[in-house]
Structure formats: structure tokens, C-alpha cells
Scaffold this motif. Structure first.
Motif, PDB file in Angstrom:
ATOM      1  N   ASP A  95       0.902  -1.078  -0.167  1.00 15.94           N
ATOM      2  CA  ASP A  95      -0.135  -0.149   0.013  1.00 15.94           C
ATOM      3  C   ASP A  95       0.808   1.251   0.029  1.00 15.94           C
ATOM      4  OD1 ASP A  95      -2.290  -1.682   0.144  1.00 15.94           O
ATOM      5  OD2 ASP A  95      -2.337  -1.305   2.406  1.00 15.94           O
ATOM      6  N   VAL A  96       0.422   2.422  -0.667  1.00 16.62           N
ATOM      7  CA  VAL A  96       1.243   3.345  -0.877  1.00 16.62           C
ATOM      8  C   VAL A  96       0.765   4.684  -0.572  1.00 16.62           C
ATOM      9  CG1 VAL A  96       2.801   4.615  -2.498  1.00 16.62           C
ATOM     10  CG2 VAL A  96       2.751   2.236  -2.574  1.00 16.62           C
ATOM     11  N   ALA A  97       1.437   5.693   0.232  1.00 13.39           N
ATOM     12  CA  ALA A  97       0.957   7.055   0.352  1.00 13.39           C
ATOM     13  C   ALA A  97       1.832   7.699  -0.579  1.00 13.39           C
ATOM     14  CB  ALA A  97       1.121   7.351   1.751  1.00 13.39           C
ATOM     15  N   LEU A  98       1.419   8.570  -1.372  1.00 12.90           N
ATOM     16  CA  LEU A  98       2.221   9.368  -2.404  1.00 12.90           C
ATOM     17  C   LEU A  98       1.930  10.762  -1.490  1.00 12.90           C
ATOM     18  CD1 LEU A  98       0.391   7.432  -4.231  1.00 12.90           C
ATOM     19  CD2 LEU A  98       2.003   8.401  -6.201  1.00 12.90           C
ATOM     20  N   CYS A  99       3.125  11.482  -1.354  1.00 12.30           N
ATOM     21  CA  CYS A  99       2.861  12.544  -0.836  1.00 12.30           C
ATOM     22  C   CYS A  99       3.971  13.742  -1.626  1.00 12.30           C
ATOM     23  CB  CYS A  99       3.599  12.500   0.649  1.00 12.30           C
ATOM     24  SG  CYS A  99       3.021  11.387   1.557  1.00 12.30           S
ATOM     25  N   ALA A 100       3.456  14.822  -1.842  1.00 19.89           N
ATOM     26  CA  ALA A 100       4.104  16.124  -2.540  1.00 19.89           C
ATOM     27  C   ALA A 100       3.016  17.365  -2.211  1.00 19.89           C
ATOM     28  CB  ALA A 100       4.110  15.787  -3.904  1.00 19.89           C
ATOM     29  N   ARG A 101       3.935  18.304  -2.848  1.00 12.10           N
ATOM     30  CA  ARG A 101       3.201  19.808  -2.661  1.00 12.10           C
ATOM     31  C   ARG A 101       1.803  19.772  -3.653  1.00 12.10           C
ATOM     32  NH1 ARG A 101       8.343  23.620  -2.714  1.00 12.10           N
ATOM     33  NH2 ARG A 101       9.037  22.316  -4.583  1.00 12.10           N
ATOM     34  N   ARG A 102       2.223  19.094  -4.748  1.00 11.53           N
ATOM     35  CA  ARG A 102       1.168  19.199  -5.914  1.00 11.53           C
ATOM     36  C   ARG A 102       0.244  18.181  -5.509  1.00 11.53           C
ATOM     37  NH1 ARG A 102       4.399  18.780 -11.538  1.00 11.53           N
ATOM     38  NH2 ARG A 102       5.655  17.489 -10.432  1.00 11.53           N
ATOM     39  N   THR A 103      -0.648  18.464  -4.824  1.00 13.48           N
ATOM     40  CA  THR A 103      -1.905  17.789  -4.250  1.00 13.48           C
ATOM     41  C   THR A 103      -2.689  17.076  -5.254  1.00 13.48           C
ATOM     42  OG1 THR A 103      -2.009  19.453  -2.384  1.00 13.48           O
ATOM     43  CG2 THR A 103      -3.658  17.518  -2.383  1.00 13.48           C
ATOM     44  N   GLU A 104      -3.140  17.645  -6.033  1.00 10.77           N
ATOM     45  CA  GLU A 104      -4.071  17.083  -7.109  1.00 10.77           C
ATOM     46  C   GLU A 104      -3.305  15.844  -8.005  1.00 10.77           C
ATOM     47  OE1 GLU A 104      -7.130  17.435  -7.761  1.00 10.77           O
ATOM     48  OE2 GLU A 104      -7.384  18.392  -5.847  1.00 10.77           O
ATOM     49  N   ARG A 105      -1.995  16.484  -8.207  1.00  8.36           N
ATOM     50  CA  ARG A 105      -1.138  15.464  -9.037  1.00  8.36           C
ATOM     51  C   ARG A 105      -0.814  13.950  -8.160  1.00  8.36           C
ATOM     52  NH1 ARG A 105       2.988  15.378 -12.990  1.00  8.36           N
ATOM     53  NH2 ARG A 105       2.891  12.906 -13.560  1.00  8.36           N
ATOM     54  N   VAL A 106      -0.883  14.017  -6.981  1.00  2.00           N
ATOM     55  CA  VAL A 106      -0.488  12.834  -6.106  1.00  2.00           C
ATOM     56  C   VAL A 106      -1.666  12.110  -6.026  1.00  2.00           C
ATOM     57  CG1 VAL A 106       1.593  13.525  -5.196  1.00  2.00           C
ATOM     58  CG2 VAL A 106      -0.471  14.356  -4.045  1.00  2.00           C
ATOM     59  N   ARG A 107      -2.803  12.827  -5.870  1.00  2.00           N
ATOM     60  CA  ARG A 107      -4.175  12.284  -5.584  1.00  2.00           C
ATOM     61  C   ARG A 107      -4.688  11.496  -7.005  1.00  2.00           C
ATOM     62  NH1 ARG A 107      -7.446  17.218  -2.589  1.00  2.00           N
ATOM     63  NH2 ARG A 107      -6.544  16.540  -0.570  1.00  2.00           N
ATOM     64  N   GLN A 108      -4.356  12.113  -8.314  1.00  2.00           N
ATOM     65  CA  GLN A 108      -4.717  11.350  -9.524  1.00  2.00           C
ATOM     66  C   GLN A 108      -3.886  10.259  -9.695  1.00  2.00           C
ATOM     67  OE1 GLN A 108      -3.807  14.436 -12.471  1.00  2.00           O
ATOM     68  NE2 GLN A 108      -5.723  15.591 -11.966  1.00  2.00           N
ATOM     69  N   GLU A 109      -2.299  10.109  -9.262  1.00  2.00           N
ATOM     70  CA  GLU A 109      -1.520   9.121  -9.559  1.00  2.00           C
ATOM     71  C   GLU A 109      -1.791   7.944  -8.446  1.00  2.00           C
ATOM     72  OE1 GLU A 109       0.460   8.958 -11.730  1.00  2.00           O
ATOM     73  OE2 GLU A 109       0.635  10.784 -12.336  1.00  2.00           O
ATOM     74  N   ALA A 110      -2.333   8.512  -7.247  1.00  2.00           N
ATOM     75  CA  ALA A 110      -2.857   7.473  -6.069  1.00  2.00           C
ATOM     76  C   ALA A 110      -3.999   6.439  -6.909  1.00  2.00           C
ATOM     77  CB  ALA A 110      -3.381   8.073  -5.047  1.00  2.00           C
ATOM     78  N   GLU A 111      -4.884   7.329  -7.689  1.00  2.00           N
ATOM     79  CA  GLU A 111      -5.828   6.634  -8.278  1.00  2.00           C
ATOM     80  C   GLU A 111      -5.433   5.525  -9.181  1.00  2.00           C
ATOM     81  OE1 GLU A 111      -8.500   9.614  -9.919  1.00  2.00           O
ATOM     82  OE2 GLU A 111      -9.169  10.164  -7.907  1.00  2.00           O
ATOM     83  N   HIS A 112      -4.503   5.976 -10.230  1.00  2.00           N
ATOM     84  CA  HIS A 112      -3.965   4.991 -11.024  1.00  2.00           C
ATOM     85  C   HIS A 112      -3.113   3.919 -10.578  1.00  2.00           C
ATOM     86  CE1 HIS A 112      -3.442   8.804 -13.764  1.00  2.00           C
ATOM     87  NE2 HIS A 112      -4.496   8.299 -14.003  1.00  2.00           N
ATOM     88  N   LEU A 113      -2.377   4.002  -9.418  1.00  2.00           N
ATOM     89  CA  LEU A 113      -1.861   3.000  -8.392  1.00  2.00           C
ATOM     90  C   LEU A 113      -2.943   1.779  -8.010  1.00  2.00           C
ATOM     91  CD1 LEU A 113       1.247   4.490  -6.617  1.00  2.00           C
ATOM     92  CD2 LEU A 113       1.046   3.466  -9.112  1.00  2.00           C
ATOM     93  N   GLU A 114      -4.116   2.542  -7.382  1.00  2.00           N
ATOM     94  CA  GLU A 114      -5.168   1.543  -6.888  1.00  2.00           C
ATOM     95  C   GLU A 114      -5.530   0.644  -7.905  1.00  2.00           C
ATOM     96  OE1 GLU A 114      -8.522   3.594  -4.846  1.00  2.00           O
ATOM     97  OE2 GLU A 114      -7.127   3.132  -2.943  1.00  2.00           O
ATOM     98  N   ALA A 115      -5.334   0.952  -9.047  1.00  2.00           N
ATOM     99  CA  ALA A 115      -6.046  -0.159 -10.131  1.00  2.00           C
ATOM    100  C   ALA A 115      -4.960  -1.534 -10.219  1.00  2.00           C
ATOM    101  CB  ALA A 115      -5.710   0.688 -11.592  1.00  2.00           C
ATOM    102  N   LEU A 116      -3.797  -1.397  -9.565  1.00  2.00           N
ATOM    103  CA  LEU A 116      -2.831  -2.174  -9.296  1.00  2.00           C
ATOM    104  C   LEU A 116      -3.213  -3.227  -8.378  1.00  2.00           C
ATOM    105  CD1 LEU A 116       0.431  -0.299  -9.801  1.00  2.00           C
ATOM    106  CD2 LEU A 116      -0.703  -1.732 -11.785  1.00  2.00           C
ATOM    107  N   GLY A 117      -4.172  -2.951  -7.579  1.00  2.89           N
ATOM    108  CA  GLY A 117      -4.538  -3.498  -6.423  1.00  2.89           C
ATOM    109  C   GLY A 117      -3.972  -3.050  -5.211  1.00  2.89           C
ATOM    110  N   GLY A 118      -4.560  -3.264  -4.021  1.00  6.98           N
ATOM    111  CA  GLY A 118      -4.048  -2.525  -2.838  1.00  6.98           C
ATOM    112  C   GLY A 118      -4.503  -1.320  -2.570  1.00  6.98           C
ATOM    113  N   GLN A 119      -3.798  -0.489  -1.758  1.00  8.87           N
ATOM    114  CA  GLN A 119      -4.516   1.002  -1.465  1.00  8.87           C
ATOM    115  C   GLN A 119      -3.215   1.956  -1.829  1.00  8.87           C
ATOM    116  OE1 GLN A 119      -6.791   1.613   2.038  1.00  8.87           O
ATOM    117  NE2 GLN A 119      -6.047  -0.666   2.755  1.00  8.87           N
ATOM    118  N   ALA A 120      -3.946   3.202  -2.240  1.00  5.96           N
ATOM    119  CA  ALA A 120      -2.969   4.359  -2.610  1.00  5.96           C
ATOM    120  C   ALA A 120      -3.684   5.354  -2.081  1.00  5.96           C
ATOM    121  CB  ALA A 120      -2.597   4.316  -4.039  1.00  5.96           C
TER     122      ALA A 120
END
Length: 263
Positions: free
Chosen positions: A43-68
Motif C-alpha cells: 500500500d502506498v502513500a504518495l506525498c508532495a506539494r502538488r496535491t491534485e497530481r498525487v491524488r490522481q496518481e494514487a487513483e492510477h496505482l489503486e488499479a494495480l490492487g492494494g490501496q494508495a
């Protein structure tokens, strides 16, 4: 015959059931390593100043299974670090097992021309910010029973490079910080290692190319090529997983042989 307590080689790199927190995860090396950790089962927590970007990338990673989870994080702000840590622990109901401390900025400028403000900007992210995020994450890991911290430094912190005085100093400081952390935290089962990329093709590295240094840089790399973020995955998985369980205080270079090049 395999002993019962031995794991198959591949299983030692498996991160299933682990939580990995990655700073600087909106692009470049940080984003690529976050995806690699997810592919390894974490499971992955993506952290950065560009909040919208990491939220979008987290959605992409969730497609791999697990949580992001995508989390706003400015490592120059203690309040932002504390809020991000609280959000991650609340969402996953646990502290991170692994921190990839990857937030960083670069400055390509002659030593005599750098301003105090530019120096502060580099040190505040690359050294002070990395220190504070690692400190707070380590405290949570100690309470949880252990973990692994990977401080993403640079070969610029090992060998000097022109126009990289503030950047190189910040990364050299981060390498030494990693060693001190490893010494102090070993008793708490928290491992700390420094991962030192060489010239890796990212948006940050493009500044070197725009300055016309590409040909000269490639000639100083024995493998005669720049690295990619994918070249860092194996080393990062080693340091994050049980495969690297006896590694702490290590400085691991991934640079195509640049740091061992002849004078």
C-alpha cells in the motif's frame, strides 16, 4: 534442502502487507518508485506539494490492487509534515513500514553567484525537510516495532560537480545524516540507508541538458548513458524489503559507474 525459516528469493522482495510512504511523489524518481512499491504488493502513500497530481496518481496505482493515497506535503513546513503523517496513519490505521524520502530541489549555478536565499531554499528541502520527515516517521516506526527509511541522496554528495555547491552540500549532509540515523535507530529495528542516484533522466535533470552539459556528462559515465528511474527500482526494493534486512547505514550508488571513473 531449503530450511523452513528461509524464504524463496522472490518472496524476500515481496512488500505485501507493507505501507510505503513516498515524499516527492508527484513526478520523477519519487513517482516511479511509488509505482514500483505498489507493483511489489505494498500500500502506498504518495506525498508532495502538488496535491491534485498525487491524488490522481494514487487513483492510477489503486488499479494495480492494494490501496494508495495522495497526500499534500511540504517538507519545509513542520505543520505540513505533521498533518501528512496524521492523515496517512488515520487512513491506513498504521504507521509506514517504509519511508522513501525523495522530495528534493536542484540548483545549477556557480558557487560565487548563489544567493543566501537560493542556498536556504535548497537546504530547507533537501536536508532540513528530509531530516524532519525522517525524524517524525522514525518515531512512528519505533512505536510500531521497526521499519526502513530510504533517504534519496545523490552521487553529487559523494563527488564534487561544477555548479552544484548547494545541492552537493545538501546531499552530502543527507548521506551523513543517514549514517547517524542508522547508528541510533538500529536498536529499535529501524533501518536507514542512503540511495544515491547518478545522472537520472528526469525533469530536474533536464536543466543539465538545457545548459549544454549532456555530451560532457555522458563521457564521464563508464556505461556511456544516463540512467532512468527504472534503474533505481532494484536498489530501492532491496532497501525496502526483507531482502535487505541486514543493511543499515549503507550508501548505495546507482550511477553507471560514474563515482569510480578514473581521474
Amino acid at each position: 534442502m531449503q530450511k523452513n525459516h528461509d524464504k524463496p528469493v522472490g518472496a524476500a522482495f515481496d512488500l505485501s502487507g507493507k505501507l510505503v510512504m513516498v515524499s516527492g511523489a508527484s513526478s520523477g524518481i519519487g513517482l516511479h518508485l511509488a509505482a514500483a512499491m505498489a507493483k511489489a504488493g505494498a500500500d502506498v502513500a504518495l506525498c508532495a506539494r502538488r496535491t491534485e497530481r498525487v491524488r490522481q496518481e494514487a487513483e492510477h496505482l489503486e488499479a494495480l490492487g492494494g490501496q494508495a493515497l495522495g497526500v499534500a506535503l511540504d517538507v519545509t513546513s513542520v505543520d505540513s509534515i505533521d498533518q501528512a503523517m496524521h492523515q496517512v496513519q488515520q487512513h491506513f490505521n498504521r504507521a509506514p513500514d517504509v519511508l522513501i524520502n525523495c522530495a528534493g530541489v536542484a540548483l545549477l549555478k556557480p558557487f560565487l553567484e548563489q544567493t543566501p536565499e537560493e542556498l536556504d531554499a535548497v537546504l530547507n528541502v533537501n536536508l532540513r525537510g528530509a531530516f524532519l520527515l525522517a525524524q517524525r516517521t522514525a518515531a512512528a516506526m519505533v512505536e510500531q516495532g521497526g521499519g526502513s527509511i530510504i533517504n534519496v541522496a545523490s552521487t553529487a554528495g559523494i563527488r564534487p560537480g561544477g555548479f552544484l555547491s548547494s545541492y552537493g552540500a545538501s546531499k552530502a549532509g543527507l548521506i551523513h545524516l543517514s549514517k547517524v540515523m542508522a547508528f541510533e535507530l538500529a536498536r529499535y529495528k529501524v533501518r536507514v540507508n542512503a540511495l544515491c542516484p547518478g545522472n537520472i533522466e528526469t525533469d530536474m535533470h533536464k536543466e543539465f541538458e538545457d545548459a549544454g552539459f549532456t555530451e560532457a556528462l555522458v563521457k564521464r559515465i563508464p556505461q556511456r548513458r544516463f540512467g532512468t528511474s527504472q534503474d533505481l527500482v532494484g536498489a530501492a526494493l532491496l532497501l525496502a524489503s526483507e531482502a535487505g534486512s541486514y543493511m543499515t547505514g549503507a550508501v548505495l550508488t546507482v550511477d553507471g559507474g560514474q563515482t569510480v571513473n578514473s581521474l
